[in-house]
Every structure is written in C-alpha cells, then in structure tokens.
Design an enzyme around this catalytic site. Sequence first.
Site, PDB file in Angstrom:
ATOM      1  N   CYS A 140       0.836  -1.206   0.000  1.00  0.00           N
ATOM      2  CA  CYS A 140       0.000   0.000   0.000  1.00  0.00           C
ATOM      3  C   CYS A 140       0.871   1.257   0.000  1.00  0.00           C
ATOM      4  CB  CYS A 140      -0.933  -0.007   1.208  1.00  0.00           C
ATOM      5  SG  CYS A 140      -1.978   1.458   1.291  1.00  0.00           S
TER       6      CYS A 140
ATOM      7  N   CYS B 140      -0.495   4.082   2.200  1.00  0.00           N
ATOM      8  CA  CYS B 140      -0.291   3.902   3.644  1.00  0.00           C
ATOM      9  C   CYS B 140       1.179   4.114   4.018  1.00  0.00           C
ATOM     10  CB  CYS B 140      -0.700   2.496   4.078  1.00  0.00           C
ATOM     11  SG  CYS B 140      -2.153   1.839   3.274  1.00  0.00           S
ATOM     12  N   ASP B 141       2.090   3.579   3.224  1.00  0.00           N
ATOM     13  CA  ASP B 141       3.494   3.490   3.649  1.00  0.00           C
ATOM     14  C   ASP B 141       4.467   4.355   2.847  1.00  0.00           C
ATOM     15  OD1 ASP B 141       2.628   1.565   5.464  1.00  0.00           O
ATOM     16  OD2 ASP B 141       2.967  -0.079   4.056  1.00  0.00           O
TER      17      ASP B 141
END
Length: 308
Positions: free
Chosen positions: A134, A137-138
């Site tokens: 992701c 997200c990261d």
Amino acid sequence: MYDAVIVGAGPAGITAALYLARSGCSVLLFENLTPGGQVLLTEKLENYPGYPQGIKGYELADQFAAHLADLNSIERPQGEVSSITGNAGDFTIKAEAGEDEYHARVVLVCSGARHRTLGLEKEDAFIGRGVSYCAICDGNFYRNQVVAVAGGGNSALEETLYLANIASKVHLIHRRNAFRGYQVYQDRIAANDKVEVHLSTVIEALEGEKELTGLALKNVATGAQEILPVHGLFIYVGFIPQTGFLPEAVERDHQGFIVTDTEMRTNVPGIFAAGDIRSKLCRQVITAAGDGATAAQAAFVFLEQLDG
Ligand code: NAP
C-alpha cells in the site's frame, strides 16, 4: 432474521445496502474495520464520473459511507464472516470465528479481493521492514529514498506515479515486455524522469538481513542478473478473491472469482455476488457500485418471490 446480509462494505456492498434499505428491507452490512474497501488504498480516482478534477480514494469512501448514515434499517457490525450455511429464506452467517451468529433470507457477497503476494522468501518477514502492499499507507516512510514497484497493471502504474512524488527514484519492475495498465499511465511514466522501467524482469530474491536492502533481479529475455539496491518494495501483482467463507457449492472461475449471471445471481438460490469478487473483465469502483445496485434489485425481487 434479516432480509439480507451483505458481506463487505466496499462500493458494491455499500451501494447494495443503500438500495435494499431504501426498498424497505432490513440489512446487516458486515464491514472489516472501515467502510470503503480498496477505494481506501487508492490515492486518487480520475475516472469516477462527476469528479472531473479527480477525488481522493478516502474522500469517496467517506462519501459512500455518509450516504448510509441516516438509514436506520442497516446494521453495521465490524468483523470477519467465517461461514455461510443454509438455504434461501434462512441462511446462517457466522462471524468472528463462529462466536457471532446471524440469520438472513438472502446473502449478498461483496467481499472483494486481497492483494496477491510474490511468494518470495522473506516477503512476509519484511512487511513493515521494506515490503509494502500500500503506497498510500506506507509511501511517506520512503521520502527521498529509492523504492521499487512490482507489477504491470493499473495499480502498479498508478502507485508508481504516486511514489514518484515522494521517493527520490522509483524502479518499476514488470515480468513481461508490455504493461497491461492504461496507456495514459504508461505515457506519464515514460515522461517521468524519476521512474526507471525494468521490463521482462522478475524479482528472484529479497536482499537484506533484518530489513530490505535490495532486490535480486533477473532479466528473463537476456538472462542477465543484478542486485538492485532499494529501501522499499511496493508489490502490486493483482488480487485474490475473498471467498473462504462461502459454501463450496457456489460456482467460481479458474481464478476463484464468483460466477454470476447478469443480475448478479450465483448458481445457489438466494446468494448474490457483486463487485471485484465477481468473475468479470472490468474491476472498477463504478462497476462495483453498479453491480451492487443490480444485486440489490435482484435480491429484492427474490425476496418478494420468497414471500409468495
Ligand atoms: P492486474 O490488472 O491483475 O495486474 C496484475 C499485474 O501483476 C499484471 O501486470 C501481472 O503480470 C502481474 N503479476 C501477477 N502475478 C505476478 C507474479 N507472481 N509476479 C510478477 N508479476 C505478477 O491487477 P491490478 O493492477 O491490481 O488491477 C486489478 C483491477 O483493478 C484491474 O481490473 C484494473 O484495471 C483495476 N484498476 C483500475 C484502476 C483505474 O481504473 N484507475 C486502478 C487500479 C486498478 P502480467 O501482465 O504478465 O499478467
């Protein structure tokens, strides 16, 4: 006894819940943590009608969920469905490893798909230590660092472009010599000097002791091998349908996606499927929502027939 249980609160499940509730049905909508499904993992949608400037994935997910807020006939437990048994008119739905039990007259399966892994040694161990599925997200953890993306579909291309805004360099690694993602993304990637494309290239191993430090690559056309130093690897190699809780009798295609007719009916009376979980060509937010509306309408007609 609910009229309908809907498994999954992505665009398909939310749309189905909305339509069924507005038809006067009682609905139990299972969501796994937060509503939105894979929309939440998408940075920006540029192809959803009504948003000519594009819309952030989480914003669209919020708007979908807000649409359910005033509909009192929808209950929204959080949890993972573990099994569905029974027949049309009385299905038993177990959740949270069998601890919770519900009954419904029809079931709509909108559970979508989860990311596929590359199946490499250390892939699991390096999650959060260089391996991610992701970018939204990261991605920020890799600001001004060198990262790689694996895959050649729309997800890989989109997230490569997203990461190019954050990382110092993005290596896009694809096993074939042609991408399957949209040409518009391919053109942007070709024009982005932060992205280096490695076609006909497979990742043979993840390098590093406690965290990812590089990738062992092999060019399948030339046989050439190299170690590519990277801090992060974002894997976008497709999705696996989430059908583990379904009765065996529900027909699936060779990849495990559920086979339905055009009205979203599966081969098991009373079980409908909508969204990315279905066997179909086009997996988009808009088609998932469309499937959800169709499934809800078909389920409503089915419920009326059950009533005689
Ligand atoms: P996808 O279209 O199934 O593409 C998966 C990619 O991963 C393919 O390029 C495939 O290679 C590669 N791959 C699969 N297994 C692999 C392995 N073991 N090792 C290395 N590479 C592997 O998946 P996706 O990109 O996640 O997209 C899923 C669906 O969502 C698609 O229908 C897509 O169009 C849609 N989507 C749409 C948008 C948008 O419209 N903006 C954005 C994202 C996704 P091959 O090409 O060689 O098979």
